[in-house]
Scaffold this motif. Structure first.
Motif, short mmCIF file in Angstrom:
data_model
loop_
_atom_site.label_atom_id
_atom_site.label_comp_id
_atom_site.label_asym_id
_atom_site.label_seq_id
_atom_site.Cartn_x
_atom_site.Cartn_y
_atom_site.Cartn_z
N THR A 177 -1.75 -6.54 15.91
CA THR A 177 -2.08 -5.80 14.70
C THR A 177 -2.29 -6.78 13.56
OG1 THR A 177 -0.72 -3.93 15.42
CG2 THR A 177 -1.35 -4.00 13.10
N PRO A 178 -3.48 -6.83 12.98
CA PRO A 178 -3.71 -7.75 11.86
C PRO A 178 -2.85 -7.36 10.65
CG PRO A 178 -5.78 -6.98 12.79
CD PRO A 178 -4.70 -6.12 13.37
N VAL A 179 -2.47 -8.36 9.89
CA VAL A 179 -1.66 -8.10 8.70
C VAL A 179 -2.46 -7.29 7.68
CG1 VAL A 179 -0.40 -9.20 6.81
CG2 VAL A 179 -0.31 -10.18 9.09
N ARG A 180 -3.76 -7.53 7.60
CA ARG A 180 -4.59 -6.80 6.63
C ARG A 180 -4.61 -5.30 6.93
NH1 ARG A 180 -8.23 -9.69 9.77
NH2 ARG A 180 -9.67 -8.43 11.02
N GLU A 181 -4.49 -4.94 8.22
CA GLU A 181 -4.45 -3.51 8.56
C GLU A 181 -3.16 -2.87 8.06
OE1 GLU A 181 -4.40 -0.74 12.61
OE2 GLU A 181 -5.28 -2.76 12.66
N LEU A 182 -2.05 -3.57 8.18
CA LEU A 182 -0.78 -3.05 7.66
C LEU A 182 -0.81 -2.98 6.14
CD1 LEU A 182 1.73 -4.96 9.97
CD2 LEU A 182 1.02 -2.57 10.14
N ARG A 183 -1.44 -3.96 5.50
CA ARG A 183 -1.55 -3.92 4.05
C ARG A 183 -2.40 -2.75 3.59
NH1 ARG A 183 -2.65 -10.33 2.67
NH2 ARG A 183 -0.48 -11.05 2.95
N LEU A 184 -3.47 -2.46 4.34
CA LEU A 184 -4.29 -1.29 4.00
C LEU A 184 -3.49 -0.01 4.14
CD1 LEU A 184 -6.99 0.05 3.34
CD2 LEU A 184 -7.56 -0.07 5.79
N GLU A 185 -2.71 0.10 5.20
CA GLU A 185 -1.86 1.29 5.37
C GLU A 185 -0.85 1.40 4.24
OE1 GLU A 185 1.02 3.29 8.82
OE2 GLU A 185 -0.07 1.40 9.20
N LEU A 186 -0.30 0.26 3.81
CA LEU A 186 0.65 0.26 2.71
C LEU A 186 0.00 0.73 1.42
CD1 LEU A 186 3.39 -0.44 1.43
CD2 LEU A 186 2.58 -2.79 1.21
N SER A 187 -1.21 0.25 1.15
CA SER A 187 -1.90 0.67 -0.07
C SER A 187 -2.21 2.17 -0.05
CB SER A 187 -3.20 -0.13 -0.24
OG SER A 187 -4.09 0.14 0.83
N LEU A 188 -2.52 2.72 1.12
CA LEU A 188 -2.78 4.16 1.21
C LEU A 188 -1.50 4.97 0.97
CD1 LEU A 188 -5.19 4.24 4.31
CD2 LEU A 188 -5.78 4.45 1.88
N VAL A 189 -0.39 4.50 1.52
CA VAL A 189 0.88 5.19 1.30
C VAL A 189 1.27 5.13 -0.18
CG1 VAL A 189 3.34 5.16 1.85
CG2 VAL A 189 1.66 4.85 3.66
N GLU A 190 1.06 3.97 -0.80
CA GLU A 190 1.38 3.85 -2.22
C GLU A 190 0.49 4.76 -3.06
OE1 GLU A 190 2.98 -0.78 -2.41
OE2 GLU A 190 0.89 -0.31 -2.87
N GLU A 191 -0.77 4.90 -2.66
CA GLU A 191 -1.67 5.79 -3.39
C GLU A 191 -1.23 7.24 -3.26
OE1 GLU A 191 -4.78 6.64 -5.92
OE2 GLU A 191 -4.00 4.69 -5.31
N ARG A 192 -0.83 7.65 -2.05
CA ARG A 192 -0.33 9.02 -1.87
C ARG A 192 0.95 9.24 -2.66
NH1 ARG A 192 -2.28 8.24 3.56
NH2 ARG A 192 -0.24 7.45 4.22
N HIS A 193 1.79 8.20 -2.73
CA HIS A 193 3.01 8.32 -3.52
C HIS A 193 2.71 8.51 -5.00
CE1 HIS A 193 6.38 6.41 -5.84
NE2 HIS A 193 7.04 7.30 -5.13
N ILE A 194 1.72 7.78 -5.50
CA ILE A 194 1.35 7.93 -6.92
C ILE A 194 0.78 9.31 -7.18
CG2 ILE A 194 -0.25 7.08 -8.68
CD1 ILE A 194 0.03 4.30 -7.43
N LEU A 195 -0.07 9.81 -6.28
CA LEU A 195 -0.66 11.14 -6.48
C LEU A 195 0.40 12.23 -6.44
CD1 LEU A 195 -3.89 10.78 -4.30
CD2 LEU A 195 -3.70 10.72 -6.80
N ASP A 196 1.33 12.16 -5.50
CA ASP A 196 2.40 13.16 -5.44
C ASP A 196 3.32 13.07 -6.64
OD1 ASP A 196 1.50 14.26 -3.11
OD2 ASP A 196 2.80 13.08 -1.80
N ALA A 197 3.61 11.83 -7.08
CA ALA A 197 4.46 11.68 -8.25
C ALA A 197 3.77 12.23 -9.50
CB ALA A 197 4.82 10.21 -8.45
N ARG A 198 2.46 12.03 -9.60
CA ARG A 198 1.73 12.56 -10.75
C ARG A 198 1.66 14.08 -10.70
NH1 ARG A 198 -4.06 10.10 -11.18
NH2 ARG A 198 -2.75 8.23 -11.24
#
Length: 268
Positions: A93-114
């Motif tokens: 698993t490339p590290v960039r793929e995990l980073r992309l998944e992390l950015s998507l989770v953080e984006e969902r967290h921001i949207l739910d928090a907002r």
């Protein structure tokens, strides 16, 4: 339900950050260990050619390099087996793929928090509860820089004293000459590093900020000035504003320490 959703997002973010860290270490070991094996063999061969070309290599040298090469070779094989047989958590698993998944989770967290933003008083109260961790972080970093400063000072003391002792002990140029060169180089490097990184000033600033935040937190907890207003919402608002001002001052002091001396004078 809102709290549970936000906590779940934070749990996923922490899990992904840990997976990224572990995967980065796995990739470093997977590709770095074979390189270390080749480098060890090249150094071994270079020593043999340059020093012991017409004589036998000492057994201690052969045993040391042989043991290191064997250990690194076994480690390289074990990591390759773990990678291709999926013994690890995220194999292939490339590290960039995990980073992309992390950015998507953080984006969902921001949207739910907002979408489920609590009222200001609740946010200020939760901000107050997060401060013990911030104060612990500041003190931990302050201790780190204080220990770094003490280690540098002791190395300077020992190195300077050793230069004088070696100079007084040895009359002929050798072997004192090599020792003096090494000690002088060590003292110069430590002096330059201490002047550039300024660990003493960083430790003082971090400890001062942590103490100031703790003072305001205690005043708010006891209900004393300046947090003795009858309405708790005003006290929380003033407390959050004051603490953010202290943190902004701390960041400004860190930026001043990172600048050259001329830049610091211009900022001041």
């Amino acid at each position: 339900m809102t709290t549970d959703v936000l906590i779940e997002h934070r749990r996923k973010i922490a899990n992904l950050e840990e997976r990224i860290k572990n995967r980065r270490l796995q990739v470093i070991g997977l590709y770095g260990t074979p390189i270390a094996v080749v480098f060890t063999l090249l150094v071994w061969a270079a020593l043999k050619i340059s020093v012991w070309l017409h004589s036998d290599t000492p057994s201690a040298i052969d045993d040391t390099f042989g043991s290191v090469a064997f250990f690194l070779g076994v480690a390289a094989v074990a990591q390759a087996i773990a990678e291709f047989n999926r013994f690890w958590r995220d194999p292939k698993t490339p590290v960039r793929e995990l980073r992309l998944e992390l950015s998507l989770v953080e984006e969902r967290h921001i949207l739910d928090a907002r979408r489920h933003t609590p009222p200001p008083m609740d946010r200020q109260a939760s901000y107050k509860e997060r401060l013990p961790g911030e104060m612990a972080r500041l003190r931990r970093e302050s201790r780190h820089y204080r220990r770094m400063h003490l280690a540098m000072q002791w190395m300077l003391f020992v190195g300077s004293a050793a230069i004088s002792a070696v100079t007084a002990w040895y009359d002929p140029p050798q072997p004192a000459k090599g020792i003096l060169i090494g000690l002088g180089f060590l003292v110069t490097v430590i002096t330059a590093a201490a002047g550039y990184f300024k660990p003493r000033e960083r430790a003082f600033n971090l400890q001062q900020t942590a103490d100031s935040i703790e003072q305001h937190a205690t005043a708010l907890e006891l209900g004393i000035a300046p947090y003795n207003d009858a309405e708790q919402s005003r006290n929380l608002e003033l407390f959050a504003t004051t603490v953010e001002g202290l943190r902004a001052e701390q960041r400004m002091r860190e930026q001043q320490l990172d600048q050259p001396q001329q830049g610091q004078q211009q900022v001041i």
